[in-house]
Design an enzyme around this catalytic site. Structure first.
Site, mmCIF file in Angstrom:
data_model
loop_
_atom_site.group_PDB
_atom_site.id
_atom_site.type_symbol
_atom_site.label_atom_id
_atom_site.label_comp_id
_atom_site.label_asym_id
_atom_site.label_seq_id
_atom_site.Cartn_x
_atom_site.Cartn_y
_atom_site.Cartn_z
ATOM 1 N N LEU A 74 0.886 -1.173 0.000
ATOM 2 C CA LEU A 74 0.000 0.000 0.000
ATOM 3 C C LEU A 74 0.917 1.214 0.000
ATOM 4 C CD1 LEU A 74 -2.807 1.436 0.555
ATOM 5 C CD2 LEU A 74 -2.206 1.271 2.962
ATOM 6 N N ALA A 75 0.687 2.150 -0.895
ATOM 7 C CA ALA A 75 1.549 3.338 -0.924
ATOM 8 C C ALA A 75 0.785 4.539 -1.468
ATOM 9 C CB ALA A 75 2.780 3.085 -1.801
ATOM 10 N N VAL A 76 1.101 5.690 -0.882
ATOM 11 C CA VAL A 76 0.580 6.969 -1.367
ATOM 12 C C VAL A 76 1.778 7.895 -1.543
ATOM 13 C CG1 VAL A 76 -0.792 9.005 -0.747
ATOM 14 C CG2 VAL A 76 -1.706 6.708 -0.311
ATOM 15 N N GLU A 108 1.065 -7.793 6.503
ATOM 16 C CA GLU A 108 2.240 -7.891 7.364
ATOM 17 C C GLU A 108 3.046 -6.614 7.202
ATOM 18 O OE1 GLU A 108 4.484 -11.799 7.977
ATOM 19 O OE2 GLU A 108 5.696 -10.680 6.540
ATOM 20 N N ASN A 113 6.256 0.801 11.719
ATOM 21 C CA ASN A 113 5.776 1.537 10.552
ATOM 22 C C ASN A 113 4.574 2.391 10.983
ATOM 23 O OD1 ASN A 113 4.664 2.462 8.130
ATOM 24 N ND2 ASN A 113 5.284 0.618 7.019
ATOM 25 N N TYR A 119 -3.941 1.424 9.771
ATOM 26 C CA TYR A 119 -4.492 0.069 9.785
ATOM 27 C C TYR A 119 -5.386 -0.154 11.011
ATOM 28 C CZ TYR A 119 -1.021 -0.972 6.141
ATOM 29 O OH TYR A 119 -0.277 -0.979 4.981
HETATM 30 C C1 LIG Z 1 0.865 4.455 4.980
HETATM 31 C C2 LIG Z 1 0.385 5.376 3.864
HETATM 32 C C3 LIG Z 1 -0.121 4.555 2.706
HETATM 33 C C4 LIG Z 1 -0.751 6.254 4.407
HETATM 34 O O1 LIG Z 1 -1.299 7.005 3.324
HETATM 35 P P1 LIG Z 1 -2.140 8.357 3.566
HETATM 36 O O2 LIG Z 1 -2.846 8.678 2.309
HETATM 37 O O3 LIG Z 1 -1.263 9.419 4.126
HETATM 38 O O4 LIG Z 1 -3.180 7.884 4.680
HETATM 39 P P2 LIG Z 1 -4.530 8.651 5.111
HETATM 40 O O5 LIG Z 1 -4.444 10.098 4.755
HETATM 41 O O6 LIG Z 1 -5.691 7.897 4.563
HETATM 42 O O7 LIG Z 1 -4.477 8.483 6.697
HETATM 43 C C5 LIG Z 1 -5.661 8.241 7.424
HETATM 44 C C6 LIG Z 1 -5.294 8.239 8.907
HETATM 45 O O8 LIG Z 1 -4.302 7.249 9.175
HETATM 46 C C7 LIG Z 1 -3.369 7.737 10.160
HETATM 47 N N1 LIG Z 1 -2.050 7.920 9.541
HETATM 48 C C8 LIG Z 1 -1.726 7.832 8.220
HETATM 49 N N2 LIG Z 1 -0.388 8.015 8.050
HETATM 50 C C9 LIG Z 1 0.127 8.230 9.277
HETATM 51 C C10 LIG Z 1 1.444 8.484 9.761
HETATM 52 N N3 LIG Z 1 2.522 8.554 8.940
HETATM 53 N N4 LIG Z 1 1.630 8.671 11.082
HETATM 54 C C11 LIG Z 1 0.580 8.593 11.931
HETATM 55 N N5 LIG Z 1 -0.724 8.356 11.542
HETATM 56 C C12 LIG Z 1 -0.927 8.167 10.229
HETATM 57 C C13 LIG Z 1 -3.929 9.075 10.625
HETATM 58 O O9 LIG Z 1 -4.800 8.798 11.694
HETATM 59 C C14 LIG Z 1 -4.680 9.546 9.394
HETATM 60 O O10 LIG Z 1 -5.708 10.452 9.694
HETATM 61 P P3 LIG Z 1 -5.352 12.016 9.877
HETATM 62 O O11 LIG Z 1 -4.493 12.426 8.708
HETATM 63 O O12 LIG Z 1 -6.708 12.666 9.879
HETATM 64 O O13 LIG Z 1 -4.619 12.136 11.188
HETATM 65 C C15 LIG Z 1 1.547 6.308 3.384
HETATM 66 O O14 LIG Z 1 2.074 6.977 4.509
HETATM 67 C C16 LIG Z 1 2.674 5.595 2.673
HETATM 68 O O15 LIG Z 1 2.615 5.387 1.460
HETATM 69 N N6 LIG Z 1 3.738 5.214 3.409
HETATM 70 C C17 LIG Z 1 4.925 4.588 2.805
HETATM 71 C C18 LIG Z 1 4.652 3.191 2.327
HETATM 72 C C19 LIG Z 1 4.253 2.275 3.457
HETATM 73 O O16 LIG Z 1 4.892 2.210 4.504
HETATM 74 N N7 LIG Z 1 3.159 1.511 3.246
HETATM 75 C C20 LIG Z 1 2.620 0.589 4.229
HETATM 76 C C21 LIG Z 1 3.340 -0.695 4.269
HETATM 77 S S1 LIG Z 1 3.250 -1.615 2.752
#
Ligand SMILES: CC(C)(COP(=O)(O)OP(=O)(O)OC[C@H]1O[C@@H](n2cnc3c(N)ncnc32)[C@H](O)[C@@H]1OP(=O)(O)O)[C@@H](O)C(=O)NCCC(=O)NCCS
Length: 152
Positions: A74-76, A108, A113, A119
């Protein structure tokens, strides 16, 4: 039309910190998607499925098993984080996996992280732990945590 694997790889390149060695290369993505059991979802910066001429802001890769779907990646893109796109990808995955017969989602991740907050708020709960399962590019060992989310 932009190639979907190009779109996945563009997000992959910008999203994963090389320190953890978690990004997949193109060959790994192509190999996974050569199986009918593997699926991907591409989201636009507006939180919608991408249109043909659009680049992606995020993606998921998942694999269907018996009454389960495992989230593999999963990545953004960092430019579009904390806008709800990660959550919208999980919503889309839940719907699609449910349509494929899944009763729960699995994933996993490495311990520590920050994605764990996302999650947990989505409904994932920890079901397992593998001590020192991952090795970073610089040789550090990190535990793997396994999570499930009931959707059936
Ligand atoms: C994990 C990931 C996909 C989250 O994407 P995102 O679009 O920023 O997530 P969202 O905006 O939907 O987040 C929803 C909620 O999740 C939590 N959250 C998301 N990222 C967070 C972070 N880095 N730290 C703490 N809380 C987090 C928060 O509660 C957030 O709500 P808020 O912004 O209102 O506080 C992104 O940070 C990413 O791509 N990370 C690198 C790749 C990775 O580690 N992927 C997961 C393992 S495969």
């Amino acid at each position: 039309m932009i190639d979907d694997i190009d779109r996945i790889m563009a997000v992959m390149a910008s999203s994963f910190d090389p320190a953890w060695g978690e990004a997949w290369n193109r060959r790994q993505v192509e190999d996974a998607l050569s199986f009918d059991s593997c699926h991907y979802y591409l989201v636009s910066a507006q939180g919608k499925p991408v249109a043909d001429d659009e680049s992606a802001a995020g993606f998921s890769l998942s694999r269907t098993g018996y009454e389960e779907e495992e989230l593999l990646l999963l990545a953004v893109d960092p430019e579009f984080r904390r806008l709800g796109l990660g959550r919208s990808i999980l919503d889309a995955l839940k719907l699609a996996a449910s349509g494929r017969g899944a009763k729960r989602l699995l994933l996993e991740m490495r311990r520590g992280n920050p994605a764990q907050t996302l999650y947990s708020s989505f409904g994932f709960y920890q079901i397992g732990e593998r001590k020192e399962y991952y090795r970073t590019p610089c040789g550090d060992r990190i535990d793997a945590l396994t999570f499930a989310c009931d959707i059936g």
